[in-house]
Design an enzyme around this catalytic site. Sequence first.
Site, short mmCIF file in Angstrom:
data_model
loop_
_atom_site.label_atom_id
_atom_site.label_comp_id
_atom_site.label_asym_id
_atom_site.label_seq_id
_atom_site.Cartn_x
_atom_site.Cartn_y
_atom_site.Cartn_z
N ALA A 130 2.96 -43.39 116.48
CA ALA A 130 1.81 -43.35 117.16
C ALA A 130 1.05 -44.33 117.68
CB ALA A 130 1.48 -42.18 115.97
N ASN A 197 2.59 -44.69 108.84
CA ASN A 197 4.10 -45.09 108.79
C ASN A 197 3.16 -46.38 110.00
OD1 ASN A 197 6.16 -43.71 107.77
ND2 ASN A 197 4.99 -42.10 108.74
N HIS A 227 -6.16 -43.71 115.49
CA HIS A 227 -5.56 -45.29 114.74
C HIS A 227 -6.46 -46.35 115.61
CE1 HIS A 227 -2.81 -43.31 111.95
NE2 HIS A 227 -2.38 -42.22 113.24
N1 LIG Z 1 5.97 -43.55 113.00
C1 LIG Z 1 5.08 -42.77 113.58
O1 LIG Z 1 4.33 -43.03 113.97
C2 LIG Z 1 5.31 -41.70 112.28
C3 LIG Z 1 4.48 -40.42 112.74
C4 LIG Z 1 4.24 -39.71 112.30
C5 LIG Z 1 5.51 -39.19 111.16
N2 LIG Z 1 6.78 -39.84 110.92
C6 LIG Z 1 7.17 -39.34 110.69
O2 LIG Z 1 8.99 -39.04 109.94
C7 LIG Z 1 9.28 -38.81 109.56
C8 LIG Z 1 9.45 -36.64 109.73
O3 LIG Z 1 8.12 -36.43 110.73
P1 LIG Z 1 8.20 -34.86 110.66
O4 LIG Z 1 6.48 -34.69 111.72
O5 LIG Z 1 8.97 -34.82 111.61
O6 LIG Z 1 7.84 -34.39 109.18
P2 LIG Z 1 8.37 -32.11 109.19
O7 LIG Z 1 8.34 -32.48 107.72
O8 LIG Z 1 7.77 -31.73 110.44
O9 LIG Z 1 10.19 -32.03 108.61
C9 LIG Z 1 11.39 -33.62 108.22
C10 LIG Z 1 12.05 -32.78 107.73
O10 LIG Z 1 12.97 -33.43 107.23
C11 LIG Z 1 13.77 -32.79 105.68
N3 LIG Z 1 13.45 -34.50 104.56
C12 LIG Z 1 12.70 -34.53 103.96
N4 LIG Z 1 13.17 -35.66 102.87
C13 LIG Z 1 14.28 -34.88 103.16
C14 LIG Z 1 15.54 -36.11 102.76
N5 LIG Z 1 15.27 -36.90 101.67
N6 LIG Z 1 16.64 -35.75 103.09
C15 LIG Z 1 17.07 -34.94 104.39
N7 LIG Z 1 16.31 -34.29 104.76
C16 LIG Z 1 14.63 -34.24 104.23
C17 LIG Z 1 12.61 -32.27 105.70
O11 LIG Z 1 13.33 -30.72 104.57
C18 LIG Z 1 11.81 -31.48 106.65
O12 LIG Z 1 13.07 -30.24 107.29
C19 LIG Z 1 7.65 -38.35 108.20
O13 LIG Z 1 8.57 -39.29 107.24
C20 LIG Z 1 6.30 -38.72 108.44
O14 LIG Z 1 5.74 -38.84 107.48
C21 LIG Z 1 6.69 -41.23 111.45
#
Ligand SMILES: NC(=O)c1ccc[n+]([C@@H]2O[C@H](COP(=O)([O-])OP(=O)(O)OC[C@H]3O[C@@H](n4cnc5c(N)ncnc54)[C@H](O)[C@@H]3O)[C@@H](O)[C@H]2O)c1
Length: 277
Positions: A130, A197, A227
């Site tokens: 992001a 993140n 950010h």
């Molecule tokens: N790098 C970045 O800039 C950035 C930006 C936004 C989100 N993220 C991260 O990316 C990840 C996904 O984001 P999202 O918006 O799709 O989240 P989300 O909550 O919409 O989806 C996450 C999915 O992963 C599953 N899950 C969680 N832990 C699990 C595990 N240990 N094993 C298997 N499945 C699991 C959940 O059941 C859910 O279906 C999050 O950790 C979020 O913090 C990173």
Amino acid sequence: MPKKNVGLIGCGTIGTHLALAIESRTIVNASLVGLFDGVDSNAKSLQSKLKSSPEVHPDFNSFIDSPADIIIEAASQEAVRKFGKPIIEASKDLMIMSVGALADATFLTELLDLAAVRKGRSKIYVPTGAIAGIDAIRSVKHLLDSITLTTTKSPKALAGAPFFATREVNLDIITKVTEIYEGPAAEAVKLFPANVNVAAVLSLAGVGADKTKVRVVVDPQATTNQHEIVAKGRFGDIKITVNNVTTPGNPKTSFLAVLSAIECLRSICNDALRVGS
Ligand SMILES: NC(=O)c1ccc[n+]([C@@H]2O[C@H](COP(=O)([O-])OP(=O)(O)OC[C@H]3O[C@@H](n4cnc5c(N)ncnc54)[C@H](O)[C@@H]3O)[C@@H](O)[C@H]2O)c1
């Protein structure tokens, strides 16, 4: 370039957009072969939206045996800690979205050592997520005196973070722009795992998670996830501000993070020429 078989851990917001991007051929030269989610119904729900019908795996052991060349983690920091090493051991590439897990220096070293032992058979990819300007931060990392990320979000986007379980901060009564946290990225990613993140991405590109400073600000009127990166050093200074719209259905995840994940995978699968990475 040979076609890449893709496996997906986490079938939520980012996972769904990635799967649909492969299906619609926004990402070409890729085939989604396996889905795994801790909540089985999330994987099944995503499968039902796809004509390609990738296999839904009930557990990680079955998932890792699938013919995926690259695994995308779009789940949680816990998933990176639990599955990161077995993915590298299986000689598969790994793209990580829950980058906060890599702010733990011991875990990062172990993961990289494992990849080195595998003699380059596994690559680890971290999309810029992001934020913007990671190319510039990488270029000046040896000259940095200070680097600070200020993340400003609405109460809705920050709600539920572990931070609020240990501090006496009540989001419901904040009526004006208020800084609620300042500390190193290494700590910030644990207190706000679904919000900063980008602090871990910045740390990897720059001077590490102990020296990268993070501020978290609540703005009750915020309609975007903002950010701001301020970096200073012998090269001059850099100031980058990104105002992200949120992804429908998930106020914590900026839409730019989704787009960055799609662009990263598109580039891995299809580009002979990489610009800015
Ligand atoms: N790098 C970045 O800039 C950035 C930006 C936004 C989100 N993220 C991260 O990316 C990840 C996904 O984001 P999202 O918006 O799709 O989240 P989300 O909550 O919409 O989806 C996450 C999915 O992963 C599953 N899950 C969680 N832990 C699990 C595990 N240990 N094993 C298997 N499945 C699991 C959940 O059941 C859910 O279906 C999050 O950790 C979020 O913090 C990173």
